[in-house]
Design an enzyme around this catalytic site. Structure first.
Site: not given
Ligand SMILES: Nc1ncnc2c1ncn2[C@@H]1O[C@H](COP(=O)(O)O)[C@@H](O)[C@H]1OP(=O)(O)O
Ligand SMILES: [Mg+2]
Ligand SMILES: [Mg+2]
Ligand SMILES: [Mg+2]
Length: 323
Positions: A66, A137
């Site tokens: 990241d 991530t």
């Molecule tokens: N509660 C949360 N806290 C942090 N990031 C979130 C959260 N919910 C969703 N995300 C971000 O949205 C994306 C889609 O959500 P999900 O995978 O749960 O469907 C996640 O991969 C994450 O992005 P990232 O991985 O870039 O931090």
């Molecule tokens: Mg993130």
């Molecule tokens: Mg991200």
């Protein structure tokens, strides 16, 4: 003989294509930068040193991938487009920039495109670039590698108009002969490239939602859609790709965790291909520079029957997930 230097000069200027509209140059640079970021994501995974940090608990992680992919994207784009606002998910560090992470290429495929009329005169100050250096991530750290994407979204006057998605591990289960990774880009009014719209099965309803950020609101809203199948997978970019490629009819996320950098690029590509992404009330998402980062009204992405999904959203969920 006498004309040769002038001819050479001319061809160099053409390669740089300094005359192309800003939006095309920005998307062309973003395609090259997203590819570079995708290689960084794979390199970090191969190194085995993920460097995981908890930003906000065990479901909000950051890895070296990241951090390095964000550095690659934000530094490469801001050096080429110093007057454009760029907002990335990760906090900038005070470490010295690793010059080997920088990318200066411009995708020829993008530069050859004809910019839609309404975007030809876009100026630096109209643009906000939303960067998610690694979406998914949590899944990356758990080895669900095809859930991971690199997202670069371009908003003009608050609307998502162009997007670039790199999926570093596309094809990774297809065997050693397959090409690993792909890059997709799209501009609203032009279309999308590197990905094709496929129609989902007509005889059932498949809904995709979060794998790692579920809660009561998510569960209630999914049940209300009466799905035949639920695909619980990681990444906002990945789930929009499932909708585009006909693996799911709808992406339903009735909770606030998704941020502007999660939705900007996928929304633009989906829209460029005729689909729709809104909050769970049907409101368009806003992407201007001062907007709050969380998509507090949740996310709904579909190709068709958008209103049907909006109509089935329980009132109790709508009351709890306000824009
Ligand atoms: N509660 C949360 N806290 C942090 N990031 C979130 C959260 N919910 C969703 N995300 C971000 O949205 C994306 C889609 O959500 P999900 O995978 O749960 O469907 C996640 O991969 C994450 O992005 P990232 O991985 O870039 O931090
Ligand atoms: Mg993130
Ligand atoms: Mg991200
Ligand atoms: Mg994300």
């Amino acid at each position: 003989m006498f004309n040769l230097p002038r001819l050479l000069l001319h061809s160099v200027a053409m390669a740089g294509n300094t005359g192309a509209p800003l939006l095309l140059r920005l998307v062309a640079a973003s395609v090259s930068v997203a590819e570079k970021a995708g290689t960084i994501v794979r390199d970090v995974f191969n190194s085995g040193e993920l460097g995981v940090v908890e930003k906000g608990g065990k479901n909000d992680l950051q890895t070296q991938a990241d951090r390095s992919a964000q550095e690659c994207i934000v530094q490469s784009l801001s050096r080429q487009f110093p007057k454009v606002t760029i907002i990335g998910e990760e906090e900038p560090t005070d470490e010295v920039v690793d010059e080997s992470h920088l990318e200066t290429g411009l995708s020829e495929e993008v530069l050859k495109a004809v910019c839609p009329q309404d975007l030809q005169a876009v100026k630096d100050e109209d643009v906000v670039v939303w960067v998610d250096p690694l979406d998914g991530t949590k899944e990356y750290t758990e080895g669900f590698l095809d859930h991971v994407t690199v997202l670069i979204g371009v908003a003009v006057n608050g609307k998502a108009v162009a997007g670039v998605i790199n999926q570093p591990y596309y094809n990774y289960k297809a065997g050693p002969g397959a090409t690993l990774g792909r890059t997709m880009w799209g501009i609203v009014g032009l279309g999308a490239f590197g990905v094709e719209r496929l129609v989902p099965p007509a005889d059932k309803r498949i809904v995709t939602t979060t794998r790692s950020h579920s809660n009561k609101l998510v569960t209630e809203s999914i049940e209300a859609m009466q799905p035949d199948e639920v695909l619980r997978v990681g990444g906002a970019g990945h789930k929009v790709l499932l909708v585009i490629e006909g693996k799911a009819h709808a992406y339903v996320f009735a909770t606030p965790g998704c941020k502007k950098w999660d939705t900007c690029a996928p929304e633009a590509i989906l829209h460029a291909l005729g689909g729709k992404l809104t909050d769970i009330h049907g409101n368009a998402l806003q992407y201007h520079r001062d907007v709050k980062h969380p998509n507090t009204g949740g996310v709904l992405a579909t190709y068709s029957d958008h209103d049907w999904y909006l109509g089935r959203m329980p009132e109790s969920v709508k009351a709890a997930v306000k824009p």
